[in-house]
Motif scaffolding. Structure first.
Motif, PDB file in Angstrom:
ATOM      1  N   ILE A 186       0.836  -1.201   0.000  1.00 22.64           N
ATOM      2  CA  ILE A 186       0.000   0.000   0.000  1.00 22.64           C
ATOM      3  C   ILE A 186       0.866   1.245   0.000  1.00 22.64           C
ATOM      4  O   ILE A 186       0.617   2.198  -0.734  1.00 22.64           O
ATOM      5  CB  ILE A 186      -0.945  -0.005   1.221  1.00 22.64           C
ATOM      6  CG1 ILE A 186      -1.873  -1.233   1.184  1.00 22.64           C
ATOM      7  CG2 ILE A 186      -1.765   1.281   1.279  1.00 22.64           C
ATOM      8  CD1 ILE A 186      -2.726  -1.401   2.417  1.00 22.64           C
ATOM      9  N   SER A 187       1.917   1.249   0.834  1.00 31.52           N
ATOM     10  CA  SER A 187       2.745   2.450   0.972  1.00 31.52           C
ATOM     11  C   SER A 187       3.448   2.813  -0.331  1.00 31.52           C
ATOM     12  O   SER A 187       3.554   3.995  -0.680  1.00 31.52           O
ATOM     13  CB  SER A 187       3.768   2.267   2.100  1.00 31.52           C
ATOM     14  OG  SER A 187       4.667   1.211   1.828  1.00 31.52           O
ATOM     15  N   PHE A 188       3.926   1.811  -1.081  1.00 32.45           N
ATOM     16  CA  PHE A 188       4.591   2.115  -2.348  1.00 32.45           C
ATOM     17  C   PHE A 188       3.597   2.686  -3.360  1.00 32.45           C
ATOM     18  O   PHE A 188       3.939   3.589  -4.134  1.00 32.45           O
ATOM     19  CB  PHE A 188       5.262   0.858  -2.908  1.00 32.45           C
ATOM     20  CG  PHE A 188       6.684   0.684  -2.455  1.00 32.45           C
ATOM     21  CD1 PHE A 188       7.737   1.118  -3.238  1.00 32.45           C
ATOM     22  CD2 PHE A 188       6.973   0.104  -1.234  1.00 32.45           C
ATOM     23  CE1 PHE A 188       9.053   0.975  -2.826  1.00 32.45           C
ATOM     24  CE2 PHE A 188       8.287  -0.051  -0.804  1.00 32.45           C
ATOM     25  CZ  PHE A 188       9.327   0.385  -1.595  1.00 32.45           C
ATOM     26  N   CYS A 189       2.390   2.156  -3.365  1.00 34.71           N
ATOM     27  CA  CYS A 189       1.382   2.659  -4.299  1.00 34.71           C
ATOM     28  C   CYS A 189       0.988   4.088  -3.964  1.00 34.71           C
ATOM     29  O   CYS A 189       0.919   4.951  -4.844  1.00 34.71           O
ATOM     30  CB  CYS A 189       0.153   1.748  -4.276  1.00 34.71           C
ATOM     31  SG  CYS A 189      -1.136   2.242  -5.437  1.00 34.71           S
ATOM     32  N   THR A 190       0.745   4.376  -2.684  1.00 34.20           N
ATOM     33  CA  THR A 190       0.333   5.720  -2.297  1.00 34.20           C
ATOM     34  C   THR A 190       1.474   6.726  -2.484  1.00 34.20           C
ATOM     35  O   THR A 190       1.228   7.889  -2.818  1.00 34.20           O
ATOM     36  CB  THR A 190      -0.156   5.746  -0.846  1.00 34.20           C
ATOM     37  OG1 THR A 190       0.822   5.141   0.011  1.00 34.20           O
ATOM     38  CG2 THR A 190      -1.459   4.986  -0.703  1.00 34.20           C
ATOM     39  N   ALA A 191       2.721   6.278  -2.272  1.00 34.59           N
ATOM     40  CA  ALA A 191       3.860   7.154  -2.550  1.00 34.59           C
ATOM     41  C   ALA A 191       3.881   7.527  -4.029  1.00 34.59           C
ATOM     42  O   ALA A 191       4.142   8.685  -4.401  1.00 34.59           O
ATOM     43  CB  ALA A 191       5.166   6.472  -2.157  1.00 34.59           C
TER      44      ALA A 191
ATOM     45  N   PHE B 228      -0.736   2.673 -18.501  1.00 33.07           N
ATOM     46  CA  PHE B 228       0.207   2.280 -17.451  1.00 33.07           C
ATOM     47  C   PHE B 228      -0.531   1.789 -16.211  1.00 33.07           C
ATOM     48  O   PHE B 228      -0.088   0.842 -15.545  1.00 33.07           O
ATOM     49  CB  PHE B 228       1.121   3.461 -17.088  1.00 33.07           C
ATOM     50  CG  PHE B 228       2.305   3.598 -17.993  1.00 33.07           C
ATOM     51  CD1 PHE B 228       3.390   2.726 -17.882  1.00 33.07           C
ATOM     52  CD2 PHE B 228       2.346   4.592 -18.964  1.00 33.07           C
ATOM     53  CE1 PHE B 228       4.483   2.845 -18.725  1.00 33.07           C
ATOM     54  CE2 PHE B 228       3.441   4.714 -19.810  1.00 33.07           C
ATOM     55  CZ  PHE B 228       4.522   3.845 -19.689  1.00 33.07           C
ATOM     56  N   LEU B 229      -1.656   2.412 -15.890  1.00 28.21           N
ATOM     57  CA  LEU B 229      -2.431   2.008 -14.721  1.00 28.21           C
ATOM     58  C   LEU B 229      -2.961   0.587 -14.871  1.00 28.21           C
ATOM     59  O   LEU B 229      -2.763  -0.261 -14.000  1.00 28.21           O
ATOM     60  CB  LEU B 229      -3.600   2.980 -14.506  1.00 28.21           C
ATOM     61  CG  LEU B 229      -4.580   2.649 -13.375  1.00 28.21           C
ATOM     62  CD1 LEU B 229      -3.867   2.624 -12.027  1.00 28.21           C
ATOM     63  CD2 LEU B 229      -5.738   3.653 -13.359  1.00 28.21           C
ATOM     64  N   GLY B 230      -3.620   0.320 -15.986  1.00 32.03           N
ATOM     65  CA  GLY B 230      -4.193  -1.008 -16.191  1.00 32.03           C
ATOM     66  C   GLY B 230      -3.144  -2.089 -16.324  1.00 32.03           C
ATOM     67  O   GLY B 230      -3.238  -3.151 -15.699  1.00 32.03           O
ATOM     68  N   LEU B 231      -2.107  -1.821 -17.127  1.00 32.05           N
ATOM     69  CA  LEU B 231      -1.074  -2.828 -17.355  1.00 32.05           C
ATOM     70  C   LEU B 231      -0.259  -3.113 -16.094  1.00 32.05           C
ATOM     71  O   LEU B 231       0.113  -4.251 -15.828  1.00 32.05           O
ATOM     72  CB  LEU B 231      -0.152  -2.383 -18.493  1.00 32.05           C
ATOM     73  CG  LEU B 231      -0.801  -2.311 -19.887  1.00 32.05           C
ATOM     74  CD1 LEU B 231       0.181  -1.753 -20.897  1.00 32.05           C
ATOM     75  CD2 LEU B 231      -1.293  -3.689 -20.328  1.00 32.05           C
ATOM     76  N   SER B 232       0.021  -2.074 -15.299  1.00 35.43           N
ATOM     77  CA  SER B 232       0.783  -2.293 -14.062  1.00 35.43           C
ATOM     78  C   SER B 232       0.014  -3.158 -13.076  1.00 35.43           C
ATOM     79  O   SER B 232       0.599  -4.002 -12.387  1.00 35.43           O
ATOM     80  CB  SER B 232       1.144  -0.951 -13.418  1.00 35.43           C
ATOM     81  OG  SER B 232      -0.017  -0.246 -13.013  1.00 35.43           O
TER      82      SER B 232
ATOM     83  N   TRP C  36       5.478  -2.669  -9.423  1.00 36.88           N
ATOM     84  CA  TRP C  36       4.266  -2.463 -10.206  1.00 36.88           C
ATOM     85  C   TRP C  36       3.213  -1.688  -9.428  1.00 36.88           C
ATOM     86  O   TRP C  36       2.425  -0.932 -10.023  1.00 36.88           O
ATOM     87  CB  TRP C  36       3.710  -3.810 -10.681  1.00 36.88           C
ATOM     88  CG  TRP C  36       4.618  -4.497 -11.656  1.00 36.88           C
ATOM     89  CD1 TRP C  36       5.160  -5.739 -11.546  1.00 36.88           C
ATOM     90  CD2 TRP C  36       5.110  -3.952 -12.885  1.00 36.88           C
ATOM     91  NE1 TRP C  36       5.964  -6.010 -12.619  1.00 36.88           N
ATOM     92  CE2 TRP C  36       5.956  -4.933 -13.461  1.00 36.88           C
ATOM     93  CE3 TRP C  36       4.941  -2.746 -13.557  1.00 36.88           C
ATOM     94  CZ2 TRP C  36       6.611  -4.732 -14.672  1.00 36.88           C
ATOM     95  CZ3 TRP C  36       5.604  -2.537 -14.757  1.00 36.88           C
ATOM     96  CH2 TRP C  36       6.417  -3.526 -15.306  1.00 36.88           C
ATOM     97  N   ARG C  37       3.214  -1.826  -8.105  1.00 38.09           N
ATOM     98  CA  ARG C  37       2.305  -1.016  -7.297  1.00 38.09           C
ATOM     99  C   ARG C  37       2.701   0.464  -7.375  1.00 38.09           C
ATOM    100  O   ARG C  37       1.839   1.343  -7.450  1.00 38.09           O
ATOM    101  CB  ARG C  37       2.326  -1.492  -5.847  1.00 38.09           C
ATOM    102  CG  ARG C  37       1.598  -2.802  -5.609  1.00 38.09           C
ATOM    103  CD  ARG C  37       0.102  -2.632  -5.662  1.00 38.09           C
ATOM    104  NE  ARG C  37      -0.383  -1.840  -4.544  1.00 38.09           N
ATOM    105  CZ  ARG C  37      -1.613  -1.357  -4.456  1.00 38.09           C
ATOM    106  NH1 ARG C  37      -2.481  -1.565  -5.429  1.00 38.09           N
ATOM    107  NH2 ARG C  37      -1.991  -0.646  -3.399  1.00 38.09           N
ATOM    108  N   PHE C  38       3.996   0.746  -7.370  1.00 34.43           N
ATOM    109  CA  PHE C  38       4.447   2.132  -7.450  1.00 34.43           C
ATOM    110  C   PHE C  38       4.077   2.731  -8.808  1.00 34.43           C
ATOM    111  O   PHE C  38       3.584   3.868  -8.881  1.00 34.43           O
ATOM    112  CB  PHE C  38       5.963   2.213  -7.235  1.00 34.43           C
ATOM    113  CG  PHE C  38       6.502   3.611  -7.310  1.00 34.43           C
ATOM    114  CD1 PHE C  38       6.378   4.481  -6.232  1.00 34.43           C
ATOM    115  CD2 PHE C  38       7.124   4.071  -8.468  1.00 34.43           C
ATOM    116  CE1 PHE C  38       6.866   5.779  -6.302  1.00 34.43           C
ATOM    117  CE2 PHE C  38       7.620   5.365  -8.540  1.00 34.43           C
ATOM    118  CZ  PHE C  38       7.487   6.223  -7.452  1.00 34.43           C
TER     119      PHE C  38
END
Length: 401
Positions: free
Chosen positions: A46-51, A79-83, A99-101
């Motif tokens: 979660i933290s990597f995605c929110t960063a 990029f959003l969908g593919l990641s 991939w979350r980042f």
């Protein structure tokens, strides 16, 4: 009709990627097995995605000065969908956080496009509808998207609902791109000085009490998001719930949080700014310690959590509508509003990072203590600013007609 479809596609897009973001916490048990990590470490995803989202929100407005909103929407959607699809196929933590980042940066850029669409490209007739989409999509994702994904994952695999949501992101984003209003395409593009990225925020924070207020909201948001980011672990540790049961619990919590958005404005107008704010934060400070340690029966705990989240929506709205009156800030107040989004995502990044690093070391009780401290400290800071500013006014300007 084109603008109506733009609103519809925007809602689906925000709903889809908000559901993906909020699915991680309740799927804690499943993800810990997939990535071979301790259950307490899952919030690192979660933290990597929110960063990444914070990064996307910061650079998004600057990029929009160089490229059209439609082109940025297309790139960020892809990029959003593919990641997210690549995330579901990952089996190592390193690949997962990468991939979350990438997905987080993409969602931040999409959010920037959504605000640009709202204020510049959508027909005036649909402005209020777009604002409603931006404000209600995340609570609705918590109320409906996350429980549905969790229930589906309980009967299949956690990757299945994530793949469906990723495909929904791609479909809605591409649909919006195909009918995106063309007004932004003719805008004059300019080169960007890297130092200008943060200049509007720096200027906004120079307003009296602004730094104190946004520091307070960041700390306060750490309490709110802190529960959501480790709710899966919390329900497992305290109540030994399975994913389907956690999803159902989040449905009732999210439903209350979603529905109150339709009545908050009426509540503030009827009770008044000061009474609404003071009563909601006082009641919240009593409810939080009652449920956070998991000592209540499950049904009572869920009810208390729902009330806490409902009250959060109420006093948060009080704070947002009072921003023009809190700060004696001459000029464009867009940065003051944007800082609310940045502080929210920044708070989620900080608290999820702390939880992923220290829950196993400190124990869940100390993390729960931290959430209480964050709430009390953050609320004290924003209350101080309210007392120094809006409490001295007889009536907020936003209610003057």
């Amino acid at each position: 009709m084109t603008d109506l479809w733009a609103v519809i596609f925007s809602f689906i897009l925000i709903f889809a990627f908000s559901s993906i973001d909020n699915c991680i916490a309740p799927m804690t048990g499943e993800l810990s097995g997939t990535f071979s990590i301790a259950i307490e470490r899952v919030p690192v995803l979660i933290s990597f995605c929110t960063a990444g989202t914070v990064c996307g929100l910061i650079i998004g407005p600057a990029i929009l000065k160089r490229v059209s909103a439609g082109k940025l929407l297309l790139a960020s959607t892809l990029f959003l969908g593919l990641s997210q699809l690549l995330f579901t196929s990952s089996h190592t933590l390193c690949a997962g956080v990468i991939w979350r980042f990438v997905g987080g940066v993409s969602s931040g850029l999409v959010a920037s496009v959504m605000w640009h669409l709202t204020f510049h490209d959508i027909a005036k007739k649909y402005f209020q509808a777009m604002v409603a989409v931006l404000m209600s999509s995340r609570p609705l994702a918590v109320a409906l998207g996350v429980p549905i994904a969790g229930l589906l994952a309980g009967y299949t695999h956690w990757q299945i609902p994530m793949i469906c949501l990723a495909l929904l992101c791609l479909a809605s984003g591409l649909g919006l791109f195909s009918i995106y209003p063309k007004s932004s395409e003719s805008e004059e593009r300019s080169s960007i000085n890297n130092l200008s990225l943060l200049y509007p925020y720096k200027k906004a924070l120079q307003a009296p009490y602004a730094l104190t207020y946004y520091l307070g909201t960041t700390i306060n948001r750490m309490s709110y998001f802190g529960f959501y980011t480790f709710c899966g672990l919390w329900f497992i540790k305290h109540y030994n719930l399975e994913l389907s049961q956690i999803s159902l619990s989040l449905f009732f919590i999210g439903l209350g949080e979603c529905l109150v958005n339709f009545f908050t404005g009426t509540i503030i107008k009827k009770w008044g700014h000061r009474l609404t704010f003071v009563s909601s934060v006082i009641i919240s400070s009593v409810i939080l310690p009652l449920y956070i340690y998991g000592k209540q029966p499950l049904n009572i705990a869920i009810a208390l959590i729902a009330i806490f989240m409902i009250l959060d929506r109420i006093y948060s709205m009080v704070l947002i509508v009072s921003i023009p009156d809190m700060f004696n800030f001459q000029g464009d107040k867009t940065a003051l509003g944007s800082l609310n989004t940045l502080t929210a995502w920044g708070a989620m990044t900080l608290i999820s990072a702390l939880q992923s690093q220290f829950t196993e070391l400190w124990g869940i009780t100390n993390i729960e203590n931290l959430l209480i401290i964050c709430f009390l400290l953050g609320t004290a800071l924003v209350s101080f600013v309210q007392i120094k500013t809006t409490f001295k006014l007889k009536k907020l300007s936003c209610y003057n007609t």
